[in-house]
Design a protein around this motif. Structure first.
Motif, PDB file in Angstrom:
ATOM      1  N   TYR A   1       0.832  -1.208   0.000  1.00 33.56           N
ATOM      2  CA  TYR A   1       0.000   0.000   0.000  1.00 33.56           C
ATOM      3  C   TYR A   1       0.866   1.258   0.000  1.00 33.56           C
ATOM      4  CZ  TYR A   1       0.686   0.286   5.099  1.00 33.56           C
ATOM      5  OH  TYR A   1       1.224   0.364   6.358  1.00 33.56           O
TER       6      TYR A   1
ATOM      7  N   MET B   1       1.378  -8.621   3.890  1.00 35.87           N
ATOM      8  CA  MET B   1       1.098  -7.239   3.522  1.00 35.87           C
ATOM      9  C   MET B   1      -0.160  -6.797   4.275  1.00 35.87           C
ATOM     10  SD  MET B   1       3.302  -6.058   1.422  1.00 35.87           S
ATOM     11  CE  MET B   1       4.799  -7.027   1.469  1.00 35.87           C
ATOM     12  N   PRO B   2       0.017  -5.964   5.279  1.00 36.09           N
ATOM     13  CA  PRO B   2      -1.132  -5.548   6.086  1.00 36.09           C
ATOM     14  C   PRO B   2      -2.009  -4.535   5.365  1.00 36.09           C
ATOM     15  CG  PRO B   2       0.812  -4.391   6.789  1.00 36.09           C
ATOM     16  CD  PRO B   2       1.257  -5.361   5.733  1.00 36.09           C
ATOM     17  N   GLU B   3      -3.153  -4.294   5.943  1.00 35.13           N
ATOM     18  CA  GLU B   3      -4.060  -3.260   5.463  1.00 35.13           C
ATOM     19  C   GLU B   3      -3.480  -1.897   5.829  1.00 35.13           C
ATOM     20  OE1 GLU B   3      -8.563  -2.024   6.691  1.00 35.13           O
ATOM     21  OE2 GLU B   3      -8.159  -4.158   6.386  1.00 35.13           O
ATOM     22  N   MET B   4      -3.705  -0.910   4.991  1.00 36.06           N
ATOM     23  CA  MET B   4      -3.182   0.428   5.258  1.00 36.06           C
ATOM     24  C   MET B   4      -3.888   1.041   6.469  1.00 36.06           C
ATOM     25  SD  MET B   4      -2.572   3.709   2.757  1.00 36.06           S
ATOM     26  CE  MET B   4      -4.224   4.283   2.514  1.00 36.06           C
ATOM     27  N   PRO B   5      -3.117   1.541   7.448  1.00 34.55           N
ATOM     28  CA  PRO B   5      -3.746   2.235   8.582  1.00 34.55           C
ATOM     29  C   PRO B   5      -4.480   3.482   8.104  1.00 34.55           C
ATOM     30  CG  PRO B   5      -1.441   1.721   9.054  1.00 34.55           C
ATOM     31  CD  PRO B   5      -1.671   1.429   7.598  1.00 34.55           C
ATOM     32  N   LYS B   6      -5.533   3.818   8.812  1.00 32.78           N
ATOM     33  CA  LYS B   6      -6.290   5.020   8.453  1.00 32.78           C
ATOM     34  C   LYS B   6      -5.379   6.241   8.536  1.00 32.78           C
ATOM     35  CE  LYS B   6     -10.941   3.638   9.868  1.00 32.78           C
ATOM     36  NZ  LYS B   6     -10.871   2.237   9.973  1.00 32.78           N
TER      37      LYS B   6
ATOM     38  N   ARG C   1       2.087   1.125  13.707  1.00 33.77           N
ATOM     39  CA  ARG C   1       1.388   0.362  14.736  1.00 33.77           C
ATOM     40  C   ARG C   1       1.627   1.015  16.092  1.00 33.77           C
ATOM     41  NH1 ARG C   1       2.790  -5.837  15.968  1.00 33.77           N
ATOM     42  NH2 ARG C   1       1.536  -6.340  14.164  1.00 33.77           N
TER      43      ARG C   1
END
Length: 172
Positions: free
Chosen positions: A74, A107-112, A126
């Motif tokens: 992302y 691959m993590p989700e994009m932080p807000k 994080r």
């Protein structure tokens, strides 16, 4: 418009084609340089000659190169979208250098609200799980080392009761 993507070993790119990069800058080239297999953790079995820890420093010498060391997909997407806008919509005479890895990790989700920080060069990836702990640390990482920084956060919090935030540094 054709949007060029030139991919090379990150360790060798600026050392071996630096004159071509200067020529591209002088001719107001727009596009993306991708330094593949970047980071000190990649291709360890092939010897130190492939372990790039300095191409981001070399990129600083080129005034119209916008340089990033993203860790996650992302981040790359946000940077490329910004690059296309700046180069082809806003008509800035710049081009981008991104180091990319061949590591296999989640691959993590994009932080807000991470997009603005990604482009500025740093954002909180994080937050600490124990924000009120007596001991607190701020952990920074970029590119290939960021998954190891996340592991360090987990170790600090579980073994040593040290609260730690993890920051992704996408550009120095």
């Amino acid at each position: 418009n054709t949007i060029p993507f030139y991919i090379f070993y990150s360790m060798f790119g600026f050392q071996r084609i630096g004159d071509l990069i200067w020529a591209a800058a002088d001719s107001r080239t727009r596009g993306f340089l991708l330094g593949g297999t970047a980071g000190r953790t990649t291709l360890a079995g092939e010897g130190l000659q492939h372990q790039d820890g300095n191409s981001q420093l070399f990129a600083l010498a080129y005034p119209n190169v916008v340089s990033y060391d993203p860790a996650f997909a992302y981040e790359i997407a946000v940077i490329i979208q910004d690059g296309i806008k700046r180069m082809y919509v806003d008509q800035e005479s710049i081009f981008y250098y991104l180091t990319v890895m061949n590591e296999q990790y989640a691959m993590p989700e994009m932080p807000k609200s991470a997009a603005a920080g990604i482009l500025k060069g740093m954002y909180k990836f994080r937050a600490a799980s124990k924000p009120k702990a007596a001991l607190r640390a701020q952990l920074f990482g970029s590119g290939a080392i960021l998954p190891e920084v996340v592991k360090a956060q987990e170790i600090l919090e579980s073994k040593y009761d040290v609260s730690a935030d993890v920051w992704s540094v996408t550009s120095y």
